[in-house]
Write an enzyme that holds these catalytic residues in place. Structure first.
Site, PDB file in Angstrom:
ATOM      1  N   HIS A 159      -6.085  -4.396  -7.294  1.00 44.60           N
ATOM      2  CA  HIS A 159      -5.812  -5.835  -7.317  1.00 44.60           C
ATOM      3  C   HIS A 159      -5.883  -6.436  -5.926  1.00 44.60           C
ATOM      4  O   HIS A 159      -5.942  -5.726  -4.922  1.00 44.60           O
ATOM      5  CB  HIS A 159      -4.431  -6.104  -7.936  1.00 44.60           C
ATOM      6  CG  HIS A 159      -3.295  -5.501  -7.174  1.00 44.60           C
ATOM      7  ND1 HIS A 159      -2.771  -6.069  -6.037  1.00 44.60           N
ATOM      8  CD2 HIS A 159      -2.574  -4.369  -7.381  1.00 44.60           C
ATOM      9  CE1 HIS A 159      -1.777  -5.325  -5.581  1.00 44.60           C
ATOM     10  NE2 HIS A 159      -1.642  -4.271  -6.382  1.00 44.60           N
ATOM     11  N   CYS A 175      -0.370   1.099  -6.712  1.00 43.41           N
ATOM     12  CA  CYS A 175      -1.644   0.408  -6.892  1.00 43.41           C
ATOM     13  C   CYS A 175      -2.514   0.489  -5.640  1.00 43.41           C
ATOM     14  O   CYS A 175      -2.061   0.839  -4.564  1.00 43.41           O
ATOM     15  CB  CYS A 175      -1.401  -1.054  -7.235  1.00 43.41           C
ATOM     16  SG  CYS A 175      -0.551  -1.278  -8.801  1.00 43.41           S
TER      17      CYS A 175
END
Length: 199
Positions: A159, A175
């Site tokens: 992301h 992440c």
């Protein structure tokens, strides 16, 4: 009476200027910009973290291109993307998980994509920081940035981020983060089903 504060101010300003003069002179000395130094192109390169932005070959990590391949290299803090056409190649700096315990490695794939994604902190994140919201809609301040690509592993994503200080660091809860402008370039290239390797 009004002339007394002016004299004090003048004295304080004069004292401050006197104390600052040696530092200003040192900053303006010729030592700050040596004239007899070799051009930087003639100096040996720094060898720290030299592998971080080397181009890689998809064949070293994947059996076939398929819909495309995404390699998140945790050690070098870089994301590589190869398109299904065999010509497209992108390389971006990234943030990586804060610790080995938060790092999941192996093969997975992109199962979903979202523009301006909302963020729901995991239970373990909220346990570490009880002040986190239960959900945060997309927009400024959202830690997922402007685009997100969800992996088949629950709660693992590639992301963007609005906090640019995180890129190039161990700063996430699992992440892989990219600058918003980079994830916006990558987002239309990556299809649902794209192979991913977190190495």
């Amino acid at each position: 009476m009004s002339s007394k504060p002016i004299h004090r101010r003048a004295a304080l300003l004069g004292l401050g200027a006197t104390l600052a003069t040696p530092a200003l002179l040192r900053a303006q000395s010729s030592d700050a910009f040596p004239q007899n130094e070799d051009p930087i192109s003639n100096q040996p390169s720094v060898q720290r973290n030299i592998s971080s932005f080397r181009q890689q070959n998809w064949q070293d990590h994947f059996d076939e291109l398929g819909l495309g391949c995404l390699l998140a290299d945790v050690t070098s803090r870089a994301v590589h993307y190869w398109g299904s056409d065999g010509e497209t190649y992108r390389l971006y700096p990234s943030s990586v998980p804060m610790s080995e315990e938060l790092t999941k490695r192996g093969y997975t794939k992109v199962v979903r994509k979202a523009e301006n994604p909302s963020w729901t902190p995991t239970a373990s994140m909220r346990e570490r920081d009880p002040s986190l919201p239960t959900r945060l809609p997309g927009g400024p301040g959202n830690p997922l940035g402007t685009r997100a690509m969800y992996l088949s592993w629950p709660a693992y994503l590639v992301h963007g981020t609005h906090d640019t200080r995180k890129i190039g660091r161990q700063s996430s809860s699992g992440c892989i983060g990219l600058y918003n402008q980079h994830v916006e370039q990558l987002y239309p290239l990556v299809k649902v089903g794209t192979q991913v390797l977190v190495l």
